[in-house]
Design a protein around this motif. Structure first.
Motif, PDB file in Angstrom:
ATOM      1  N   GLY A 127       0.819  -1.214   0.000  1.00  0.00           N
ATOM      2  CA  GLY A 127       0.000   0.000   0.000  1.00  0.00           C
ATOM      3  C   GLY A 127       0.851   1.262   0.000  1.00  0.00           C
ATOM      4  O   GLY A 127       0.549   2.224  -0.718  1.00  0.00           O
ATOM      5  N   ASP A 128       1.939   1.257   0.790  1.00  0.00           N
ATOM      6  CA  ASP A 128       2.854   2.406   0.824  1.00  0.00           C
ATOM      7  C   ASP A 128       3.505   2.653  -0.530  1.00  0.00           C
ATOM      8  O   ASP A 128       3.535   3.772  -1.041  1.00  0.00           O
ATOM      9  CB  ASP A 128       3.974   2.163   1.850  1.00  0.00           C
ATOM     10  N   VAL A 129       4.042   1.578  -1.108  1.00  0.00           N
ATOM     11  CA  VAL A 129       4.822   1.697  -2.344  1.00  0.00           C
ATOM     12  C   VAL A 129       3.955   2.154  -3.515  1.00  0.00           C
ATOM     13  O   VAL A 129       4.397   2.935  -4.365  1.00  0.00           O
ATOM     14  CB  VAL A 129       5.508   0.350  -2.666  1.00  0.00           C
ATOM     15  N   THR A 130       2.715   1.686  -3.552  1.00  0.00           N
ATOM     16  CA  THR A 130       1.838   2.034  -4.675  1.00  0.00           C
ATOM     17  C   THR A 130       1.047   3.313  -4.448  1.00  0.00           C
ATOM     18  O   THR A 130       0.401   3.806  -5.382  1.00  0.00           O
ATOM     19  CB  THR A 130       0.842   0.889  -4.961  1.00  0.00           C
ATOM     20  N   ALA A 131       1.102   3.883  -3.251  1.00  0.00           N
ATOM     21  CA  ALA A 131       0.298   5.075  -2.937  1.00  0.00           C
ATOM     22  C   ALA A 131       0.573   6.257  -3.874  1.00  0.00           C
ATOM     23  O   ALA A 131      -0.374   6.914  -4.330  1.00  0.00           O
ATOM     24  CB  ALA A 131       0.508   5.487  -1.485  1.00  0.00           C
ATOM     25  N   PRO A 132       1.835   6.584  -4.198  1.00  0.00           N
ATOM     26  CA  PRO A 132       2.062   7.694  -5.142  1.00  0.00           C
ATOM     27  C   PRO A 132       1.427   7.435  -6.516  1.00  0.00           C
ATOM     28  O   PRO A 132       0.915   8.364  -7.152  1.00  0.00           O
ATOM     29  CB  PRO A 132       3.592   7.769  -5.240  1.00  0.00           C
ATOM     30  N   LEU A 133       1.459   6.185  -6.977  1.00  0.00           N
ATOM     31  CA  LEU A 133       0.825   5.846  -8.246  1.00  0.00           C
ATOM     32  C   LEU A 133      -0.691   5.973  -8.145  1.00  0.00           C
ATOM     33  O   LEU A 133      -1.353   6.419  -9.086  1.00  0.00           O
ATOM     34  CB  LEU A 133       1.188   4.400  -8.647  1.00  0.00           C
ATOM     35  N   VAL A 134      -1.240   5.584  -6.996  1.00  0.00           N
ATOM     36  CA  VAL A 134      -2.680   5.707  -6.758  1.00  0.00           C
ATOM     37  C   VAL A 134      -3.095   7.171  -6.770  1.00  0.00           C
ATOM     38  O   VAL A 134      -4.118   7.542  -7.366  1.00  0.00           O
ATOM     39  CB  VAL A 134      -3.069   5.044  -5.414  1.00  0.00           C
ATOM     40  N   GLU A 135      -2.272   8.012  -6.135  1.00  0.00           N
ATOM     41  CA  GLU A 135      -2.565   9.454  -6.116  1.00  0.00           C
ATOM     42  C   GLU A 135      -2.573  10.024  -7.528  1.00  0.00           C
ATOM     43  O   GLU A 135      -3.482  10.785  -7.902  1.00  0.00           O
ATOM     44  CB  GLU A 135      -1.530  10.188  -5.264  1.00  0.00           C
ATOM     45  N   GLU A 136      -1.566   9.653  -8.310  1.00  0.00           N
ATOM     46  CA  GLU A 136      -1.414  10.230  -9.647  1.00  0.00           C
ATOM     47  C   GLU A 136      -2.439   9.686 -10.636  1.00  0.00           C
ATOM     48  O   GLU A 136      -3.082  10.446 -11.363  1.00  0.00           O
ATOM     49  CB  GLU A 136      -0.004   9.918 -10.161  1.00  0.00           C
ATOM     50  N   SER A 137      -2.595   8.373 -10.668  1.00  0.00           N
ATOM     51  CA  SER A 137      -3.429   7.743 -11.692  1.00  0.00           C
ATOM     52  C   SER A 137      -4.907   7.745 -11.334  1.00  0.00           C
ATOM     53  O   SER A 137      -5.755   8.010 -12.187  1.00  0.00           O
ATOM     54  CB  SER A 137      -2.961   6.299 -11.928  1.00  0.00           C
ATOM     55  N   LEU A 138      -5.220   7.439 -10.101  1.00  0.00           N
ATOM     56  CA  LEU A 138      -6.609   7.319  -9.697  1.00  0.00           C
ATOM     57  C   LEU A 138      -7.177   8.604  -9.120  1.00  0.00           C
ATOM     58  O   LEU A 138      -8.371   8.677  -8.828  1.00  0.00           O
ATOM     59  CB  LEU A 138      -6.765   6.172  -8.685  1.00  0.00           C
ATOM     60  N   GLY A 139      -6.323   9.622  -8.931  1.00  0.00           N
ATOM     61  CA  GLY A 139      -6.813  10.888  -8.407  1.00  0.00           C
ATOM     62  C   GLY A 139      -7.286  10.785  -6.971  1.00  0.00           C
ATOM     63  O   GLY A 139      -8.329  11.337  -6.616  1.00  0.00           O
ATOM     64  N   LEU A 140      -6.507  10.088  -6.129  1.00  0.00           N
ATOM     65  CA  LEU A 140      -6.882   9.886  -4.731  1.00  0.00           C
ATOM     66  C   LEU A 140      -5.774  10.399  -3.818  1.00  0.00           C
ATOM     67  O   LEU A 140      -4.972   9.629  -3.294  1.00  0.00           O
ATOM     68  CB  LEU A 140      -7.132   8.394  -4.465  1.00  0.00           C
ATOM     69  N   PRO A 141      -5.691  11.708  -3.609  1.00  0.00           N
ATOM     70  CA  PRO A 141      -4.625  12.260  -2.767  1.00  0.00           C
ATOM     71  C   PRO A 141      -4.736  11.805  -1.312  1.00  0.00           C
ATOM     72  O   PRO A 141      -5.823  11.771  -0.744  1.00  0.00           O
ATOM     73  CB  PRO A 141      -4.842  13.780  -2.887  1.00  0.00           C
ATOM     74  N   GLY A 142      -3.590  11.423  -0.748  1.00  0.00           N
ATOM     75  CA  GLY A 142      -3.554  11.022   0.655  1.00  0.00           C
ATOM     76  C   GLY A 142      -4.146   9.650   0.931  1.00  0.00           C
ATOM     77  O   GLY A 142      -4.390   9.302   2.080  1.00  0.00           O
ATOM     78  N   VAL A 143      -4.377   8.857  -0.122  1.00  0.00           N
ATOM     79  CA  VAL A 143      -5.009   7.548   0.031  1.00  0.00           C
ATOM     80  C   VAL A 143      -4.072   6.457  -0.467  1.00  0.00           C
ATOM     81  O   VAL A 143      -3.406   6.611  -1.491  1.00  0.00           O
ATOM     82  CB  VAL A 143      -6.343   7.491  -0.753  1.00  0.00           C
ATOM     83  N   SER A 144      -4.018   5.348   0.272  1.00  0.00           N
ATOM     84  CA  SER A 144      -3.340   4.145  -0.213  1.00  0.00           C
ATOM     85  C   SER A 144      -4.362   3.007  -0.215  1.00  0.00           C
ATOM     86  O   SER A 144      -5.432   3.126   0.383  1.00  0.00           O
ATOM     87  CB  SER A 144      -2.135   3.781   0.665  1.00  0.00           C
ATOM     88  N   ILE A 145      -4.014   1.925  -0.899  1.00  0.00           N
ATOM     89  CA  ILE A 145      -4.946   0.793  -1.005  1.00  0.00           C
ATOM     90  C   ILE A 145      -4.254  -0.465  -0.495  1.00  0.00           C
ATOM     91  O   ILE A 145      -3.696  -1.252  -1.271  1.00  0.00           O
ATOM     92  CB  ILE A 145      -5.428   0.627  -2.463  1.00  0.00           C
TER      93      ILE A 145
END
Length: 472
Positions: free
Chosen positions: A164-182
């Motif tokens: 979740g930590d490692v992919t969080a920047p990609l999630v923010e950029e691609s999915l438009g979810l600032p401050g969110v991890s999965i």
């Protein structure tokens, strides 16, 4: 301890649409967002989950699954292991001994990791802790040791939090979810495979330059590239393959077989309604995310960025994810038929394919071609894993008196096809403790690597803040 376990079991039984508003309201207040604002944000997220579940469970989990069942029967696909779906898998997991303790235990592990800077994710999605319990329940069966099952569940959680930590920047950029991890036990398990396949595609001449931009294709094909039309066309094809007619048919047992036109409209609805429900989720999360970011910057500047860990449902509305998911539904059935050695017929968990792809979309940078290739690979791997784990899943179901509806063997795409679960379970069979000890050592090494990365990121953020202040 019994009282604590009973409290968290009761909280979990309320379901994600009730639990998330409660948890997010508390978190929002702790971060200084105020009660009213936090409550509204939490309720908005809860409503979003209700809408999302209605769409996915009815249109994909019932209507689409029925069409696929008809397709399987029509073409005579003889597969002996029944995909009973994630609701059954979660019931099996939470009904186990590991499941009774997983929520307070996983929360404690998450807090310890936050305090030691070995994770940046505050995983508030406590309902999905069942993924960790599922792994633990299978390990408890294979080792005949509940303690090792609990240990395995913790190993699973640590890996998923770091993913979740490692992919969080990609999630923010691609999915438009600032401050969110999965940090989702199902979606996150396919991340290593996605990175590996994406890296491999970068090395193949010609292939590496192919980029299917779904948004551009939608514009290029005009009205036929519109998500509504695309979903309806795919639904029409599935309905035809299922042998549906132009009119609904009432069967001798009183059930109704839908028309091919209904399936077409229903899949068009999926392409429209899921993004809108996901947008509602993001609308509710934004105030909490902003408050959390401000709080962390003010009080914990040495800890780097903290992410709110949420269900992968928040990313299912991405157009690339949805398009790939609908294409991969018939592909999944085809793979189940042609893969030598596979025994699983995909049914109930076809609705989980979007969740499988949520983190794949940002990893391939929204490239539809690569996303489909990765999707085919993870489905193929998943079928073999689901086949291999089916005896253990069937035993776990029997242990909690789960009604298998007469099926001799069961499995699921979620989490029966989970590569991380499979790895932990199979390592659990190596010696009495040896395999799990090896995994635990790997977990510690991974956590220390993550801590180093977090502290480096925190130092960089601190320097940027200092430079910005100096310029002012």
């Amino acid at each position: 301890m019994d009282a604590i376990v009973a409290f968290f079991n009761g909280l979990s039984s309320l379901g994600v649409s009730v639990v998330m508003p409660i948890v997010l309201t508390i978190i929002g207040c702790c971060f200084g967002a105020g009660f009213g604002k936090s409550l509204k944000a939490g309720l908005t997220v809860g409503i979003g989950f209700i809408g999302l579940n209605l769409v996915i469970n009815q249109l994909m989990g019932t209507d689409l699954a029925s069409a696929v069942t008809a397709m399987v029967n029509r073409f005579g696909l003889e597969l002996s292991v029944i995909d009973v779906g994630w609701p059954a898998a979660s019931a099996i997991a939470m009904g186990s001994v590991v499941g009774t303790i997983i929520i307070p235990l996983a929360l404690l592990v998450n807090v310890v990791m936050l305090l030691t800077n070995t994770t940046q994710t505050a995983d508030v999605d406590i309902w999905n802790y069942w993924h960790f319990a599922f792994t633990g329940a299978l390990v408890a069966i294979v080792t005949n040791n509940v303690g090792l099952g609990i240990f395995a569940a913790i190993i699973n959680e640590v890996v998923v939090l770091i993913i979740g930590d490692v992919t969080a920047p990609l999630v923010e950029e691609s999915l438009g979810l600032p401050g969110v991890s999965i940090p989702h036990g199902f979606s996150g398990a396919y991340v290593p495979i996605a990175f590996a396949v994406n890296w491999l595609l970068d090395k193949i001449p010609g292939i590496k330059n192919i980029n299917w931009d779904v948004r551009s294709m939608q514009k290029k094909f005009g009205v036929f590239g519109d998500p509504v039309m695309l979903g309806s066309i795919i639904g029409l094809v599935i309905g035809i393959l299922a042998g549906y007619g132009l009119l609904p048919v009432t069967n001798s047992d009183g059930t109704t077989t839908q028309s091919v036109l209904y399936i077409a409209v229903a899949m068009g609805a999926v392409m429209v309604l899921i993004p809108r429900m996901a947008a509602l989720l993001m609308e509710g999360l934004l105030p909490i995310s902003d408050a959390a970011s401000a709080f962390i910057q003010k009080h914990f500047s040495n800890r780097g960025k903290i992410y709110i860990g949420l269900d992968s449902a928040v990313g299912t509305g991405h157009p690339v994810t949805l398009t790939m998911a609908l294409i991969l539904v018939p592909v999944a059935v085809f793979l189940a038929f042609i893969l030598p050695g596979n025994k699983v017929v995909p049914l109930a968990d076809l609705a989980c394919i979007p969740y499988m792809l949520v983190l794949i979309t940002p990893i391939v940078h929204e490239n539809g071609f690569r996303g489909l290739l990765v999707g085919i690979v993870v489905l193929a791997v998943g079928f073999y894993i689901a086949t291999d784990l089916s005896p253990l899943i069937t035993s776990a179901a029997a242990n909690v008196n789960f009604d298998m509806g007469g099926a001799a063997a069961i499995s699921s795409i979620c989490d029966g096809a989970n590569p991380l679960t499979w790895l932990i379970v199979r390592f659990g069979t190596i010696g009495t403790y040896i395999g799990l000890v090896v995994l635990a050592v790997g977990d510690v090494a991974l956590a220390l690597w993550n801590r180093k990365r977090i502290l480096r990121e925190a130092a960089e953020l601190h320097e940027e803040s200092a430079e910005a202040a100096a310029q002012k």
